[in-house]
Design a protein around this motif. Structure first.
Motif, mmCIF file in Angstrom:
data_model
loop_
_atom_site.group_PDB
_atom_site.id
_atom_site.type_symbol
_atom_site.label_atom_id
_atom_site.label_comp_id
_atom_site.label_asym_id
_atom_site.label_seq_id
_atom_site.Cartn_x
_atom_site.Cartn_y
_atom_site.Cartn_z
ATOM 1 N N GLU A 1 -20.969 -7.047 55.589
ATOM 2 C CA GLU A 1 -20.665 -8.041 56.661
ATOM 3 C C GLU A 1 -19.874 -7.512 57.721
ATOM 4 N N THR B 1 -15.826 -12.817 57.996
ATOM 5 C CA THR B 1 -16.822 -12.549 57.060
ATOM 6 C C THR B 1 -16.857 -13.920 56.325
ATOM 7 N N SER B 2 -18.020 -14.229 55.605
ATOM 8 C CA SER B 2 -18.351 -15.564 54.824
ATOM 9 C C SER B 2 -17.195 -15.841 54.125
ATOM 10 N N TRP B 3 -16.423 -14.809 53.387
ATOM 11 C CA TRP B 3 -15.497 -15.054 52.636
ATOM 12 C C TRP B 3 -14.399 -16.212 53.221
ATOM 13 N N SER C 1 -13.270 -19.366 55.403
ATOM 14 C CA SER C 1 -13.855 -20.598 55.783
ATOM 15 C C SER C 1 -13.524 -20.898 57.371
#
Length: 182
Positions: free
Chosen positions: A76, A151-153, A155
């Motif tokens: 990512e 990153t998508s980790w 929120s």
């Protein structure tokens, strides 16, 4: 450069295992420990790394990008680190302790301040039961980065926290990342 990841309980660090674990648990209390993001909207991770080759403060952002961190999967792209002062890091930790999680009660008043000091102690490698002046002195000798979650980790909600500490001597790095969603 060889990095040895150290997760709580902090094997071989100057901080006793129980103190590192307590500091991690105090900061991450509102969030469950590092887990699959599909299982929960809340997540917190704390990692320590050690290297035999000291890292210079100016090289810290580049070194941080190469560490194996769950919050920044390699596929990512890198995180965006920004230099920070100990005061800024403390205020970030205090805000996280008092206002998180999204639908929880947080830690108010003295409990929030205590949680922030324990987190700062854990990041600097000072046992959490030491005097605040010792923690503050160590924080002043530490090189700090605030990390912009990308990153998508994460929120991408106001409760996201990401900080990294390069401890004096340049051989130890501690990283704390936490996220929550509504």
């Amino acid at each position: 450069m060889r990095w040895v990841p150290r997760s709580p309980p902090g094997l071989g660090t100057r901080t006793p295992a129980r103190t590192t674990e307590r500091s991690w648990a105090t900061c991450c209390g509102p969030w469950p420990p590092d887990r699959d993001r599909t299982a929960s909207a809340n997540c917190c991770g704390y990692r320590q790394f050690w290297t035999p080759d000291p890292v210079r403060a100016e090289d810290f952002p580049a070194v941080l990008e190469r560490l194996p961190l769950t919050a920044w999967p390699a596929e990512e792209g890198p995180a965006a680190p920004h230099p920070a002062t100990p005061d800024t890091v403390f205020r970030t930790l205090l805000t996280a302790a008092v206002r998180s999680p999204a639908y929880g009660s947080g830690l108010h008043g003295a409990y929030g301040r205590l949680a922030a000091w324990h987190s700062l102690a854990g990041l600097t490698g000072v046992p959490a039961d030491r005097p605040l002046t010792e923690v503050a002195e160590a924080a002043g000798r530490t090189t700090w980065l605030r990390i912009a979650p990308s990153t998508s980790w994460f929120s991408a909600i106001v409760w996201d926290v990401a900080v990294a500490a390069l401890r004096p001597g340049g051989q130890e790095i501690a990283v704390l990342a936490a996220t929550d969603s509504d």
